[in-house]
Motif scaffolding. Structure first.
Motif, PDB file in Angstrom:
ATOM      1  N   GLY A  12       0.698  -1.304  -0.061  1.00  0.00           N
ATOM      2  CA  GLY A  12       0.129  -0.026  -0.032  1.00  0.00           C
ATOM      3  C   GLY A  12       0.801   1.256  -0.006  1.00  0.00           C
ATOM      4  N   ASP A  13       1.896   1.296   0.680  1.00  0.00           N
ATOM      5  CA  ASP A  13       2.689   2.445   0.990  1.00  0.00           C
ATOM      6  C   ASP A  13       4.088   2.555   0.383  1.00  0.00           C
ATOM      7  OD1 ASP A  13       0.741   3.203   2.429  1.00  0.00           O
ATOM      8  OD2 ASP A  13       1.894   3.079   4.463  1.00  0.00           O
ATOM      9  N   ILE A  14       4.621   1.283   0.032  1.00  0.00           N
ATOM     10  CA  ILE A  14       6.036   1.093  -0.613  1.00  0.00           C
ATOM     11  C   ILE A  14       6.034   0.712  -2.094  1.00  0.00           C
ATOM     12  CG2 ILE A  14       8.095   0.153  -0.277  1.00  0.00           C
ATOM     13  CD1 ILE A  14       7.635  -0.072   2.617  1.00  0.00           C
ATOM     14  N   VAL A  15       5.431  -0.191  -2.438  1.00  0.00           N
ATOM     15  CA  VAL A  15       5.471  -0.737  -3.915  1.00  0.00           C
ATOM     16  C   VAL A  15       4.003  -0.545  -4.538  1.00  0.00           C
ATOM     17  CG1 VAL A  15       5.832  -2.873  -5.122  1.00  0.00           C
ATOM     18  CG2 VAL A  15       7.222  -2.338  -3.166  1.00  0.00           C
ATOM     19  N   THR A  16       4.038  -0.146  -5.411  1.00  0.00           N
ATOM     20  CA  THR A  16       3.010  -0.355  -6.537  1.00  0.00           C
ATOM     21  C   THR A  16       2.852  -1.437  -7.409  1.00  0.00           C
ATOM     22  OG1 THR A  16       2.520   2.043  -6.413  1.00  0.00           O
ATOM     23  CG2 THR A  16       1.516   0.781  -8.041  1.00  0.00           C
ATOM     24  N   ILE A  17       1.850  -2.241  -7.411  1.00  0.00           N
ATOM     25  CA  ILE A  17       1.861  -3.537  -8.413  1.00  0.00           C
ATOM     26  C   ILE A  17       0.379  -3.811  -8.809  1.00  0.00           C
ATOM     27  CG2 ILE A  17       1.726  -5.024  -6.269  1.00  0.00           C
ATOM     28  CD1 ILE A  17       3.300  -7.201  -8.067  1.00  0.00           C
ATOM     29  N   SER A  18       0.118  -4.163 -10.025  1.00  0.00           N
ATOM     30  CA  SER A  18      -1.221  -4.264 -10.361  1.00  0.00           C
ATOM     31  C   SER A  18      -1.928  -5.531  -9.610  1.00  0.00           C
ATOM     32  CB  SER A  18      -1.351  -4.607 -11.810  1.00  0.00           C
ATOM     33  OG  SER A  18      -0.738  -6.098 -12.064  1.00  0.00           O
ATOM     34  N   THR A  19      -3.368  -5.303  -9.275  1.00  0.00           N
ATOM     35  CA  THR A  19      -4.083  -6.271  -8.465  1.00  0.00           C
ATOM     36  C   THR A  19      -3.870  -7.690  -9.029  1.00  0.00           C
ATOM     37  OG1 THR A  19      -5.667  -4.478  -7.993  1.00  0.00           O
ATOM     38  CG2 THR A  19      -6.249  -6.998  -7.527  1.00  0.00           C
ATOM     39  N   SER A  20      -3.995  -7.872 -10.283  1.00  0.00           N
ATOM     40  CA  SER A  20      -3.670  -9.185 -10.943  1.00  0.00           C
ATOM     41  C   SER A  20      -2.454  -9.802 -10.789  1.00  0.00           C
ATOM     42  CB  SER A  20      -4.047  -9.227 -12.265  1.00  0.00           C
ATOM     43  OG  SER A  20      -3.310  -8.334 -13.053  1.00  0.00           O
ATOM     44  N   ASN A  21      -1.382  -9.023 -10.708  1.00  0.00           N
ATOM     45  CA  ASN A  21      -0.089  -9.387 -10.364  1.00  0.00           C
ATOM     46  C   ASN A  21       0.382  -9.659  -8.860  1.00  0.00           C
ATOM     47  OD1 ASN A  21       0.747  -9.599 -13.022  1.00  0.00           O
ATOM     48  ND2 ASN A  21       1.951  -7.884 -13.085  1.00  0.00           N
ATOM     49  N   LEU A  22      -0.351  -8.841  -8.200  1.00  0.00           N
ATOM     50  CA  LEU A  22      -0.334  -9.190  -6.551  1.00  0.00           C
ATOM     51  C   LEU A  22      -0.984 -10.644  -6.157  1.00  0.00           C
ATOM     52  CD1 LEU A  22       0.089  -8.133  -3.644  1.00  0.00           C
ATOM     53  CD2 LEU A  22      -1.709  -7.019  -3.595  1.00  0.00           C
ATOM     54  N   GLU A  23      -2.112 -10.861  -6.895  1.00  0.00           N
ATOM     55  CA  GLU A  23      -2.901 -11.956  -6.789  1.00  0.00           C
ATOM     56  C   GLU A  23      -2.183 -13.171  -7.145  1.00  0.00           C
ATOM     57  OE1 GLU A  23      -5.552 -12.869  -5.083  1.00  0.00           O
ATOM     58  OE2 GLU A  23      -5.339 -10.868  -4.480  1.00  0.00           O
ATOM     59  N   LYS A  24      -1.288 -13.196  -8.300  1.00  0.00           N
ATOM     60  CA  LYS A  24      -0.280 -13.906  -8.842  1.00  0.00           C
ATOM     61  C   LYS A  24       0.821 -14.285  -7.954  1.00  0.00           C
ATOM     62  CE  LYS A  24      -0.985 -12.629 -13.851  1.00  0.00           C
ATOM     63  NZ  LYS A  24      -0.202 -12.254 -14.987  1.00  0.00           N
ATOM     64  N   LEU A  25       1.362 -13.155  -7.220  1.00  0.00           N
ATOM     65  CA  LEU A  25       2.079 -13.229  -6.226  1.00  0.00           C
ATOM     66  C   LEU A  25       1.775 -13.992  -5.049  1.00  0.00           C
ATOM     67  CD1 LEU A  25       4.997 -12.739  -5.129  1.00  0.00           C
ATOM     68  CD2 LEU A  25       4.401 -10.447  -4.541  1.00  0.00           C
ATOM     69  N   ARG A  26       0.743 -13.636  -4.609  1.00  0.00           N
ATOM     70  CA  ARG A  26       0.108 -14.537  -3.314  1.00  0.00           C
ATOM     71  C   ARG A  26      -0.115 -16.127  -3.696  1.00  0.00           C
ATOM     72  NH1 ARG A  26      -1.934 -12.300   0.924  1.00  0.00           N
ATOM     73  NH2 ARG A  26      -2.371 -10.121   1.142  1.00  0.00           N
ATOM     74  N   TYR A  27      -0.391 -16.044  -4.870  1.00  0.00           N
ATOM     75  CA  TYR A  27      -0.853 -17.677  -5.464  1.00  0.00           C
ATOM     76  C   TYR A  27       0.549 -18.337  -5.256  1.00  0.00           C
ATOM     77  CZ  TYR A  27      -2.031 -21.960  -7.449  1.00  0.00           C
ATOM     78  OH  TYR A  27      -2.055 -23.388  -7.913  1.00  0.00           O
ATOM     79  N   PHE A  28       1.491 -17.631  -5.928  1.00  0.00           N
ATOM     80  CA  PHE A  28       2.888 -18.318  -6.072  1.00  0.00           C
ATOM     81  C   PHE A  28       3.667 -18.435  -4.657  1.00  0.00           C
ATOM     82  CE2 PHE A  28       7.366 -17.779  -6.175  1.00  0.00           C
ATOM     83  CZ  PHE A  28       8.002 -18.765  -7.188  1.00  0.00           C
ATOM     84  N   ILE A  29       3.199 -17.537  -3.585  1.00  0.00           N
ATOM     85  CA  ILE A  29       3.574 -17.790  -2.206  1.00  0.00           C
ATOM     86  C   ILE A  29       3.028 -18.980  -1.889  1.00  0.00           C
ATOM     87  CG2 ILE A  29       3.833 -16.690   0.106  1.00  0.00           C
ATOM     88  CD1 ILE A  29       3.928 -13.956  -1.332  1.00  0.00           C
ATOM     89  N   TYR A  30       1.814 -18.882  -1.766  1.00  0.00           N
ATOM     90  CA  TYR A  30       0.779 -20.202  -1.337  1.00  0.00           C
ATOM     91  C   TYR A  30       1.136 -21.589  -1.862  1.00  0.00           C
ATOM     92  CZ  TYR A  30      -3.022 -23.387  -0.230  1.00  0.00           C
ATOM     93  OH  TYR A  30      -3.541 -24.365   0.199  1.00  0.00           O
ATOM     94  N   ASP A  31       1.353 -21.387  -3.378  1.00  0.00           N
ATOM     95  CA  ASP A  31       1.734 -22.727  -3.896  1.00  0.00           C
ATOM     96  C   ASP A  31       3.074 -23.122  -3.419  1.00  0.00           C
ATOM     97  OD1 ASP A  31       0.972 -24.770  -5.532  1.00  0.00           O
ATOM     98  OD2 ASP A  31       2.607 -24.042  -7.334  1.00  0.00           O
ATOM     99  N   ASN A  32       4.193 -22.296  -3.241  1.00  0.00           N
ATOM    100  CA  ASN A  32       5.355 -22.864  -2.873  1.00  0.00           C
ATOM    101  C   ASN A  32       5.865 -23.111  -1.226  1.00  0.00           C
ATOM    102  OD1 ASN A  32       7.462 -22.759  -5.401  1.00  0.00           O
ATOM    103  ND2 ASN A  32       5.722 -21.150  -5.812  1.00  0.00           N
ATOM    104  N   THR A  33       4.686 -22.480  -0.470  1.00  0.00           N
ATOM    105  CA  THR A  33       4.959 -22.593   0.826  1.00  0.00           C
ATOM    106  C   THR A  33       3.825 -23.357   1.727  1.00  0.00           C
ATOM    107  OG1 THR A  33       3.912 -20.495   1.422  1.00  0.00           O
ATOM    108  CG2 THR A  33       6.279 -20.467   0.704  1.00  0.00           C
ATOM    109  N   LYS A  34       3.009 -23.682   1.076  1.00  0.00           N
ATOM    110  CA  LYS A  34       1.743 -24.268   1.662  1.00  0.00           C
ATOM    111  C   LYS A  34       1.994 -25.527   2.867  1.00  0.00           C
ATOM    112  CE  LYS A  34       0.620 -27.148  -2.191  1.00  0.00           C
ATOM    113  NZ  LYS A  34       0.192 -27.193  -3.498  1.00  0.00           N
ATOM    114  N   ASP A  35       3.060 -26.203   2.717  1.00  0.00           N
ATOM    115  CA  ASP A  35       3.186 -27.135   3.723  1.00  0.00           C
ATOM    116  C   ASP A  35       4.337 -26.888   4.539  1.00  0.00           C
ATOM    117  OD1 ASP A  35       1.360 -28.689   2.350  1.00  0.00           O
ATOM    118  OD2 ASP A  35       2.757 -29.645   0.777  1.00  0.00           O
ATOM    119  N   PHE A  36       4.771 -25.568   4.994  1.00  0.00           N
ATOM    120  CA  PHE A  36       5.876 -25.280   5.617  1.00  0.00           C
ATOM    121  C   PHE A  36       5.474 -25.600   7.139  1.00  0.00           C
ATOM    122  CE2 PHE A  36       8.669 -22.178   2.696  1.00  0.00           C
ATOM    123  CZ  PHE A  36       8.919 -23.264   1.950  1.00  0.00           C
TER     124      PHE A  36
END
Length: 130
Positions: free
Chosen positions: A61-85
């Motif tokens: 919100g305050d530091i990085v500007t990123i499109s909503t669709s790319n933020l969702e892609k990033l969230r999914y990527f994080i979830y997909d790679n860390t879901k079993d930690f």
């Protein structure tokens, strides 16, 4: 000659500034990924977990500007790679607690991974192409 040197100096300064801004965005989005990883996995360990940590909102919100669709892609990527930690360490490990986990360690490894850095760089490239 002086004008040419001046313009070359301006070009180099602006190129360096642009590179610095991109590097900072990568660093901040990696921090976002670390925060999401830790919070999501601790929430899986204890559904009542509420960290009251607003790091994620602050970064995007305050530091990085990123499109909503790319933020969702990033969230999914994080979830997909860390879901079993959150899962306990295999019983073959010599830990006294059968519920021991390595959430923080695994999230830090993910934060430092080339895979995450490459994914973020590609997202930022997509955003700049828009």
């Amino acid at each position: 000659m002086k004008k040419t040197a001046f313009y070359i100096g301006i070009f180099l300064f602006s190129t360096n500034l642009s590179f610095s801004q991109k590097t900072n965005k990568i660093k901040e989005l990696k921090s976002f990924a670390l925060s999401v990883c830790i919070q999501d996995n601790y929430k899986k360990l204890n559904p009542e977990f509420d960290s009251k940590d607003y790091t994620n909102s602050f970064i995007v919100g305050d530091i990085v500007t990123i499109s909503t669709s790319n933020l969702e892609k990033l969230r999914y990527f994080i979830y997909d790679n860390t879901k079993d930690f959150y899962k306990p360490i295999p019983s073959s490990a010599s830990y006294e607690d059968n519920n021991a986990n390595m959430v923080c360690y695994n999230c830090i490894e993910f934060y430092n991974s080339k895979k995450l850095r490459k994914f973020i760089k590609n997202l930022l490239k997509e955003d700049s192409d828009l």
